[in-house]
Design a protein around this motif. Structure first.
Motif, mmCIF file in Angstrom:
data_model
loop_
_atom_site.group_PDB
_atom_site.id
_atom_site.type_symbol
_atom_site.label_atom_id
_atom_site.label_comp_id
_atom_site.label_asym_id
_atom_site.label_seq_id
_atom_site.Cartn_x
_atom_site.Cartn_y
_atom_site.Cartn_z
ATOM 1 N N LEU A 26 -9.855 -1.643 -0.693
ATOM 2 C CA LEU A 26 -8.178 -1.744 -0.983
ATOM 3 C C LEU A 26 -8.076 -3.152 -1.031
ATOM 4 O O LEU A 26 -7.088 -3.418 -2.031
ATOM 5 N N LEU A 45 0.844 -1.206 0.288
ATOM 6 C CA LEU A 45 0.068 -0.070 0.152
ATOM 7 C C LEU A 45 0.934 1.390 -0.168
ATOM 8 O O LEU A 45 1.996 1.163 0.600
ATOM 9 N N VAL A 72 -3.901 4.935 -2.178
ATOM 10 C CA VAL A 72 -5.048 4.821 -1.097
ATOM 11 C C VAL A 72 -6.143 5.741 -1.643
ATOM 12 O O VAL A 72 -7.307 5.968 -1.458
ATOM 13 N N ARG A 106 -7.672 5.417 -5.069
ATOM 14 C CA ARG A 106 -8.559 4.525 -4.812
ATOM 15 C C ARG A 106 -9.864 5.129 -4.246
ATOM 16 O O ARG A 106 -11.097 4.377 -4.620
#
Length: 105
Positions: A50, A12, A17, A20
């Motif tokens: 995620l 990640l 993040v 998304r």
């Protein structure tokens, strides 16, 4: 950052993040929350997006730990007393409670 969620490894990155989660409408938060790009999301919703896994496959603690390590602000579950107290106040009373009373000299 590499982390293990529900037994699977994930790499990640904070910017990924944010990308998304862009355009995703936050659901009503009943548990732990994470703030991403000035929006407050339930931790389980973020984890589902995620990891593309069912929310029952991972814990909120796993997602909270990963989001904290990436630098996001995570908030705990609000207590029932705080929710009840906030709901019992009128908007004016809530504003006074947040701002406090003026100090006269």
């Amino acid at each position: 950052m590499r982390c293990i969620i529900a037994g699977f490894p994930f790499d990640l990155v904070k910017s990924e993040v944010q990308d998304r989660m862009r355009g995703i409408k936050p659901e009503a938060a009943t548990g732990q929350t994470v703030i991403i790009s000035r929006r407050t999301y339930p931790v389980k919703q973020v984890g589902q997006i995620l990891t593309r896994q069912d929310r029952r496959d991972f814990t909120a603690e796993q997602i909270t730990r990963a989001m904290t390590r990436l630098g996001f602000t995570c908030r705990p579950t609000p207590t029932a007393a705080a929710v009840t107290a906030a709901a019992a106040l009128s908007p004016l009373q809530a504003a006074v409670a947040m701002l406090g009373t003026p100090a006269y000299s």
